[in-house]
Design an enzyme around this catalytic site. Structure first.
Site, PDB file in Angstrom:
ATOM      1  N   GLU A  81      39.629  49.180  50.309  1.00  0.00           N
ATOM      2  CA  GLU A  81      38.542  49.887  50.746  1.00  0.00           C
ATOM      3  C   GLU A  81      38.493  50.016  52.004  1.00  0.00           C
ATOM      4  O   GLU A  81      37.679  50.728  52.829  1.00  0.00           O
ATOM      5  CB  GLU A  81      37.346  49.198  49.952  1.00  0.00           C
ATOM      6  CG  GLU A  81      36.985  49.520  48.663  1.00  0.00           C
ATOM      7  CD  GLU A  81      35.837  48.732  48.174  1.00  0.00           C
ATOM      8  OE1 GLU A  81      35.170  47.911  49.015  1.00  0.00           O
ATOM      9  OE2 GLU A  81      35.422  49.029  46.875  1.00  0.00           O
ATOM     10  N   GLU A 112      50.389  33.017  37.873  1.00  0.00           N
ATOM     11  CA  GLU A 112      49.725  32.522  38.961  1.00  0.00           C
ATOM     12  C   GLU A 112      50.425  30.825  38.701  1.00  0.00           C
ATOM     13  O   GLU A 112      50.219  30.279  40.114  1.00  0.00           O
ATOM     14  CB  GLU A 112      48.199  32.185  38.577  1.00  0.00           C
ATOM     15  CG  GLU A 112      48.139  31.160  37.349  1.00  0.00           C
ATOM     16  CD  GLU A 112      46.599  31.104  37.091  1.00  0.00           C
ATOM     17  OE1 GLU A 112      46.194  29.978  37.276  1.00  0.00           O
ATOM     18  OE2 GLU A 112      45.697  32.015  37.172  1.00  0.00           O
TER      19      GLU A 112
END
Length: 271
Positions: A81, A112
């Site tokens: 953004e 992960e």
């Protein structure tokens, strides 16, 4: 300090399946209300990290977020953004998620748990000493994130972190740790809830404050935003009208000619 995962402790609410929809929503909302106060307690830590990011960016550095699962996705969202909002290059703020871009939509098994992959992922971006890497992990124990920050520390790269447990291994690894202690989740262990909200709020603060410090906002306006749709073009035209004495049509022509609110206003004032 003894490390306790409060994000994994049992919810203070019992028998959720017996609650009405109204009760569920009300109780979730009650928990959500506590998050901004938890963030408030971490403001000094956030300020210290933002100051470091601004210093590094003024030297030509970039900001990287690394994370897994929900934490990784939030980093990707915040990074993605920044270009449309502040008109900055797409590689100034970067979000890297364990398992690669496919993990944005679908969980990648065991991604992960790989403690060496984050450094490999960062090296693909030619990471260097002017950059800042922020590890995001609600638990504060994610191997992918901790391993990435350890490698950055070894290579003299500034590191920050955002976690939701006090005294976590991640906080102990980062040079500029942020801890937002939100407590047990409404659904036990579902850290996409309060912890995710806290991380989102902190990420908003980090990127927005950094961009303002770098001069990407004038007054309270996004004068460098990308004009990627009609809504933003209309907003840009009205922002120009608020800065200089022109009609809507004249402002639209200036915006079309110069491509940004800042350039339109600066060039008009320079005439």
């Amino acid at each position: 300090m003894t490390f306790t995962k409060t994000t994994e402790q049992s919810s203070k609410y019992e028998h959720l399946e017996k609650m009405s929809v109204q009760e569920l929503l009300s109780n979730i909302n009650q928990e959500d209300k506590t998050v901004p106060y938890a963030v408030e307690k971490a403001l000094p830590q956030i300020e210290t990290l933002v100051a470091e990011i601004v210093v590094k960016m003024k030297l030509g550095g970039r900001l990287f977020y690394i994370g897994a699962g929900t934490s990784g996705r939030l980093g990707v969202v915040d990074a993605s953004e920044c270009p449309p909002t502040f008109g900055v290059p797409f590689d100034l703020v970067n979000g890297i998620i364990a398992g690669g871009d496919k993990a944005i939509r679908r969980a990648v098994e065991n991604a992960e748990d790989n403690a060496t992959q984050a450094w490999i992922d960062l090296q693909e971006h030619d990471i260097n000493e002017n950059d800042v890497v922020v590890g995001i992990a609600a638990s504060g124990t994610t191997p992918y994130v901790i391993g990435g920050l350890k490698a950055c520390n070894e290579n003299n790269i500034s590191t920050g972190s955002i976690s939701c447990n006090a005294g976590s291994p991640l906080s102990q690894t980062a040079k500029f740790p942020i801890e937002v202690i939100v407590g047990p989740e409404f659904v036990t262990g579902s850290s996409r809830m309060k912890a995710g909200t806290a991380q989102k709020l902190v990420l908003n603060m980090i990127s927005t404050a950094s961009m303002i410090q770098l001069g990407k906002v004038k007054g309270n306006k996004m004068v460098d935003m990308q004009l990627s749709n009609s809504k933003l073009v209309d907003r840009g035209v009205k922002m120009i009208m608020g800065e200089i004495p022109v009609s809507y049509e004249e402002a639209a022509e200036l915006l079309k000619k110069y491509g940004s609110v800042r350039k339109a206003v600066d060039n008009y004032n320079g005439q």
